[in-house]
Design a protein around this motif. Structure first.
Motif, PDB file in Angstrom:
ATOM      1  N   ALA A   5      -2.634   3.018  -0.549  1.00  0.00           N
ATOM      2  CA  ALA A   5      -1.752   2.069   0.119  1.00  0.00           C
ATOM      3  C   ALA A   5      -0.343   2.573  -0.095  1.00  0.00           C
ATOM      4  O   ALA A   5       0.128   2.637  -1.220  1.00  0.00           O
ATOM      5  N   ALA A   6       0.334   2.963   0.962  1.00  0.00           N
ATOM      6  CA  ALA A   6       1.637   3.610   0.811  1.00  0.00           C
ATOM      7  C   ALA A   6       2.728   2.728   1.377  1.00  0.00           C
ATOM      8  O   ALA A   6       2.551   2.060   2.389  1.00  0.00           O
ATOM      9  N   LEU A   7       3.861   2.740   0.727  1.00  0.00           N
ATOM     10  CA  LEU A   7       4.987   1.887   1.116  1.00  0.00           C
ATOM     11  C   LEU A   7       6.252   2.721   1.074  1.00  0.00           C
ATOM     12  O   LEU A   7       6.574   3.312   0.048  1.00  0.00           O
ATOM     13  N   LEU A   8       6.949   2.795   2.180  1.00  0.00           N
ATOM     14  CA  LEU A   8       8.232   3.497   2.231  1.00  0.00           C
ATOM     15  C   LEU A   8       9.310   2.452   2.452  1.00  0.00           C
ATOM     16  O   LEU A   8       9.427   1.883   3.524  1.00  0.00           O
ATOM     17  N   SER A   9      10.049   2.174   1.394  1.00  0.00           N
ATOM     18  CA  SER A   9      11.049   1.114   1.489  1.00  0.00           C
ATOM     19  C   SER A   9      12.374   1.611   0.952  1.00  0.00           C
ATOM     20  O   SER A   9      12.441   2.594   0.253  1.00  0.00           O
ATOM     21  N   GLY A  10      13.424   0.890   1.298  1.00  0.00           N
ATOM     22  CA  GLY A  10      14.746   1.304   0.855  1.00  0.00           C
ATOM     23  C   GLY A  10      15.205   2.505   1.662  1.00  0.00           C
ATOM     24  O   GLY A  10      14.464   3.106   2.419  1.00  0.00           O
ATOM     25  N   ALA A  11      16.430   2.876   1.499  1.00  0.00           N
ATOM     26  CA  ALA A  11      16.956   4.019   2.237  1.00  0.00           C
ATOM     27  C   ALA A  11      18.092   4.633   1.468  1.00  0.00           C
ATOM     28  O   ALA A  11      18.747   3.991   0.674  1.00  0.00           O
ATOM     29  N   GLU A 186      12.720  16.170   3.376  1.00  0.00           N
ATOM     30  CA  GLU A 186      13.701  16.055   4.463  1.00  0.00           C
ATOM     31  C   GLU A 186      15.077  15.660   3.925  1.00  0.00           C
ATOM     32  O   GLU A 186      15.809  14.876   4.524  1.00  0.00           O
ATOM     33  N   GLY A 187      15.382  16.176   2.713  1.00  0.00           N
ATOM     34  CA  GLY A 187      16.687  15.943   2.105  1.00  0.00           C
ATOM     35  C   GLY A 187      16.844  14.600   1.451  1.00  0.00           C
ATOM     36  O   GLY A 187      17.884  14.307   0.876  1.00  0.00           O
ATOM     37  N   LYS A 188      15.814  13.720   1.509  1.00  0.00           N
ATOM     38  CA  LYS A 188      15.913  12.378   0.960  1.00  0.00           C
ATOM     39  C   LYS A 188      14.997  12.232  -0.245  1.00  0.00           C
ATOM     40  O   LYS A 188      14.084  13.025  -0.465  1.00  0.00           O
ATOM     41  N   LEU A 189      15.254  11.178  -1.012  1.00  0.00           N
ATOM     42  CA  LEU A 189      14.606  10.999  -2.305  1.00  0.00           C
ATOM     43  C   LEU A 189      13.580   9.883  -2.230  1.00  0.00           C
ATOM     44  O   LEU A 189      13.851   8.801  -1.699  1.00  0.00           O
ATOM     45  N   ASN A 190      12.372  10.160  -2.762  1.00  0.00           N
ATOM     46  CA  ASN A 190      11.297   9.179  -2.810  1.00  0.00           C
ATOM     47  C   ASN A 190      10.642   9.221  -4.186  1.00  0.00           C
ATOM     48  O   ASN A 190      10.810  10.191  -4.938  1.00  0.00           O
ATOM     49  N   VAL A 191       9.858   8.160  -4.492  1.00  0.00           N
ATOM     50  CA  VAL A 191       9.163   8.122  -5.767  1.00  0.00           C
ATOM     51  C   VAL A 191       7.778   7.516  -5.553  1.00  0.00           C
ATOM     52  O   VAL A 191       7.615   6.547  -4.807  1.00  0.00           O
ATOM     53  N   VAL A 192       6.768   8.113  -6.191  1.00  0.00           N
ATOM     54  CA  VAL A 192       5.389   7.634  -6.138  1.00  0.00           C
ATOM     55  C   VAL A 192       5.111   6.848  -7.412  1.00  0.00           C
ATOM     56  O   VAL A 192       5.398   7.321  -8.511  1.00  0.00           O
ATOM     57  N   VAL A 193       4.544   5.648  -7.264  1.00  0.00           N
ATOM     58  CA  VAL A 193       4.123   4.852  -8.417  1.00  0.00           C
ATOM     59  C   VAL A 193       2.707   4.364  -8.164  1.00  0.00           C
ATOM     60  O   VAL A 193       2.291   4.193  -7.012  1.00  0.00           O
ATOM     61  N   ALA A 194       1.954   4.139  -9.241  1.00  0.00           N
ATOM     62  CA  ALA A 194       0.598   3.608  -9.127  1.00  0.00           C
ATOM     63  C   ALA A 194       0.661   2.091  -9.074  1.00  0.00           C
ATOM     64  O   ALA A 194       1.150   1.447 -10.004  1.00  0.00           O
ATOM     65  N   SER A 195       0.174   1.504  -7.981  1.00  0.00           N
ATOM     66  CA  SER A 195       0.125   0.046  -7.874  1.00  0.00           C
ATOM     67  C   SER A 195      -1.182  -0.506  -8.419  1.00  0.00           C
ATOM     68  O   SER A 195      -1.284  -1.694  -8.725  1.00  0.00           O
ATOM     69  N   ALA A 196      -2.206   0.348  -8.529  1.00  0.00           N
ATOM     70  CA  ALA A 196      -3.510   0.014  -9.097  1.00  0.00           C
ATOM     71  C   ALA A 196      -4.191   1.346  -9.371  1.00  0.00           C
ATOM     72  O   ALA A 196      -3.750   2.388  -8.872  1.00  0.00           O
ATOM     73  N   PRO A 197      -5.254   1.360 -10.186  1.00  0.00           N
ATOM     74  CA  PRO A 197      -5.931   2.639 -10.445  1.00  0.00           C
ATOM     75  C   PRO A 197      -6.373   3.316  -9.143  1.00  0.00           C
ATOM     76  O   PRO A 197      -7.103   2.734  -8.342  1.00  0.00           O
ATOM     77  N   GLY A 198      -5.876   4.530  -8.916  1.00  0.00           N
ATOM     78  CA  GLY A 198      -6.230   5.282  -7.726  1.00  0.00           C
ATOM     79  C   GLY A 198      -5.508   4.882  -6.467  1.00  0.00           C
ATOM     80  O   GLY A 198      -5.748   5.439  -5.403  1.00  0.00           O
ATOM     81  N   VAL A 199      -4.592   3.906  -6.555  1.00  0.00           N
ATOM     82  CA  VAL A 199      -3.834   3.456  -5.387  1.00  0.00           C
ATOM     83  C   VAL A 199      -2.353   3.654  -5.679  1.00  0.00           C
ATOM     84  O   VAL A 199      -1.850   3.193  -6.698  1.00  0.00           O
ATOM     85  N   GLY A 204      10.938   4.502  -1.063  1.00  0.00           N
ATOM     86  CA  GLY A 204      12.257   5.084  -0.939  1.00  0.00           C
ATOM     87  C   GLY A 204      13.053   4.809  -2.203  1.00  0.00           C
ATOM     88  O   GLY A 204      12.598   4.109  -3.109  1.00  0.00           O
ATOM     89  N   SER A 205      14.229   5.371  -2.297  1.00  0.00           N
ATOM     90  CA  SER A 205      15.053   5.230  -3.490  1.00  0.00           C
ATOM     91  C   SER A 205      16.398   4.618  -3.131  1.00  0.00           C
ATOM     92  O   SER A 205      16.890   4.782  -2.008  1.00  0.00           O
ATOM     93  N   ASP A 206      16.993   3.924  -4.118  1.00  0.00           N
ATOM     94  CA  ASP A 206      18.336   3.401  -3.895  1.00  0.00           C
ATOM     95  C   ASP A 206      19.414   4.374  -4.380  1.00  0.00           C
ATOM     96  O   ASP A 206      20.553   3.991  -4.607  1.00  0.00           O
ATOM     97  N   ALA A 207      19.046   5.647  -4.521  1.00  0.00           N
ATOM     98  CA  ALA A 207      20.033   6.649  -4.928  1.00  0.00           C
ATOM     99  C   ALA A 207      21.205   6.646  -3.946  1.00  0.00           C
ATOM    100  O   ALA A 207      21.004   6.674  -2.728  1.00  0.00           O
ATOM    101  N   PRO A 208      22.437   6.611  -4.450  1.00  0.00           N
ATOM    102  CA  PRO A 208      23.611   6.465  -3.575  1.00  0.00           C
ATOM    103  C   PRO A 208      24.034   7.784  -2.948  1.00  0.00           C
ATOM    104  O   PRO A 208      25.101   8.329  -3.242  1.00  0.00           O
TER     105      PRO A 208
END
Length: 497
Positions: A5-11, A186-199, A204-208
């Motif tokens: 389950a993937a979520l791309l949020s923030g910019a 693509e020059g932008k910053l993202n982070v992967v976190v585990a929301s549940a085992p195997g998911v 997105g990141s709030d990096a300024p």
């Protein structure tokens, strides 16, 4: 495939620049250990126990010791593919590396270069690797982002699409403090976190980042005892740092061309000089006394050591002659109530004294040449284990310090987690399933030593425990933390059938 389950949020937007974090690097005379082997100016792997695995200018792979001399490293006789010309090496675990050649990928472990079963799935072109807190190794490749866990290689996808185009990657806490895997795409910053085992979620990141500002390199600083980890970002215009207080801009004398982190240390090359940051002491230093020329960072390790190339001369560079610890690595989960630990001293002047310290307790003096924390058995050659029975479960730090005649000292601090035995595993119920799933293909007849019976596991119990604890085995990737703890508990509780 690993579906998530993937979520791309923030910019990454037009936020105002974060607070400034000016540095005042103090000059230090660099401790240098030249290598007996020339190294290619390519990505390398540095082992926190000393040495590492690197590419040579002629396309070979070389394994170096703490003193810069060569150690054994050869292609395993059971490999089907030829080794080929080596282009780079990458970290997979505390003591293991991934070696990329023009004929494919190989795992470097205990002097062997081993062809992994998943090699054909992933071609050459590795961009970066990282290991997250759950023990998984991550590989960024032009075709996507891959996770190696339990000996299985799986692809992480976003909305059904491969995460191709990653340019840099590191493991560090996410902005909400969860264990994270940071990457630039693509020059932008993202982070992967585990929301549940195997998911997993891809956020997105709030990096300024400002308009037109892109990410060029990432470096992670791991957690210490009671101190969280950090992510550092080299952009096209500056250096950003993210710790629990938020984002800040780090002001070095000039913008770095390289940025690397390991353990609690960061190294940067900027304006032809090498800078280092100690996150525990919160101090910057700038190396002096290096050969003339522009240094190239090849690899860094958790002791604060950087391997560099200067005009074709390869060397290990440290702020001080730091002792190494064997039997314990950074962030290790310890379940035994006794560990055989020793300090290994680097080349150079002998210290006046060497002592260990566990947390804030009194120091324990140690004598050479073995510098054992627990002392020696009657044969004067076997290390006695040091008892951890009085330790409370949780996070701790073991330090070893060398003190010299001129009043200086060199310290190595190793944070670890102690979780003493709470269960008594048995071979048939708990260990044999691990053997059949992860070990049997190499340890029934060949290429590894036979381990296909209870008696063979019991007679090799200490060797097996050390190999999985140090993340050196299985050869196709380390066990998950639960499997490692289970084997350690089985050995420590008497290797019951």
């Amino acid at each position: 495939m690993l579906l998530c389950a993937a979520l791309l949020s923030g910019a990454c937007g037009d936020d105002a620049p974060p607070g400034s974090d000016p540095t005042k690097p103090a000059p230090f005379k660099a401790t240098q250990v030249p290598s007996s082997q020339g190294l290619a100016p390519a990505h390398g792997f540095a082992d926190q126990s000393g040495g590492g695995i690197f590419a040579t200018p002629t396309g070979g792979a070389v394994r170096l010791r703490l003193d810069g001399t060569k150690a054994a490293l050869a292609a395993h006789p059971q490999n089907k593919a030829t080794l080929g010309s080596v282009s780079a090496t990458f970290r997979l675990g505390p003591h293991s590396a991934l070696v990329e050649t023009n004929s494919g990928l190989f795992l470097a472990d205990q002097g062997w270069l081993i062809e992994p079963l998943w090699q054909e799935v992933l071609g050459t072109g590795i961009v970066a690797t990282a290991q997250t807190a759950d023990g998984a190794a991550w590989l960024a490749h032009p075709t996507g982002l891959y996770q190696l866990q339990g000996g299985t290689l799986a692809s992480l996808k976003l909305s059904g699409q491969a995460l191709s185009g990653i340019t840099t990657m590191t493991a560090a806490p996410a902005e909400d403090g969860l264990p994270g895997l940071w990457f630039a795409r693509e020059g932008k910053l993202n982070v992967v976190v585990a929301s549940a085992p195997g998911v997993y979620q891809v956020r997105g990141s709030d990096a300024p980042l400002g308009n037109g500002e892109t990410v060029e390199a990432l470096a992670g600083i791991s957690a210490g005892t009671g101190t969280p980890g950090e992510v550092w970002v080299l952009t096209s215009t500056r250096v950003l740092r993210r710790n629990p207080e938020g984002w800040s801009t780090v002001e070095l004398p000039s913008r770095p061309e390289q940025l690397m982190g390991a353990g609690r240390f960061l190294w940067a090359r900027a304006g032809g000089q090498l800078y280092t940051y100690d996150a525990d002491a919160k101090v910057w230093g700038v190396a002096e006394g290096l050969p003339s020329g522009t240094p190239t960072l090849l690899a860094v390790d958790e002791t604060g050591c950087a391997w560099v190339d200067v005009n074709g001369q390869a060397m290990a560079v440290t702020k001080a002659p730091v002792p190494r610890v064997t039997g314990l690595h950074q962030g290790m989960l310890v379940v035994e109530d006794g560990l055989a630990l020793r300090a290994t001293l680097p080349p150079g002047p002998a210290p006046q004294s060497v002592a260990f310290q566990l947390d804030a307790e009194a120091e324990i003096a140690s004598t050479g040449p073995l510098f054992s924390l627990g002392g020696l058995e009657a044969d004067e050659a076997t290390l006695k284990p040091y008892s951890l029975a009085t330790l409370a479960p949780g996070a701790h730090t073991l330090s070893v310090v060398s003190r010299f005649e001129d009043g200086t000292e060199a310290r190595r601090a190793v944070p670890f987690t102690y979780q003493p035995l709470t269960t008594t595993p048995g071979y048939a119920r708990d260990i044999r399933p691990i053997h059949e799933a992860r070990c049997a293909k190499c340890h029934t007849t060949s290429p590894g030593r036979p381990l296909n019976t209870y008696d063979l596991w019991k007679s090799n119990a200490q060797l097996i425990s050390a190999a999985v604890r140090d993340l050196r085995m299985p050869a196709d990737g380390p066990l998950d933390p639960q499997g490692i703890a289970l084997i350690q508990r089985w050995v420590a509780s008497g290797a019951l059938p």
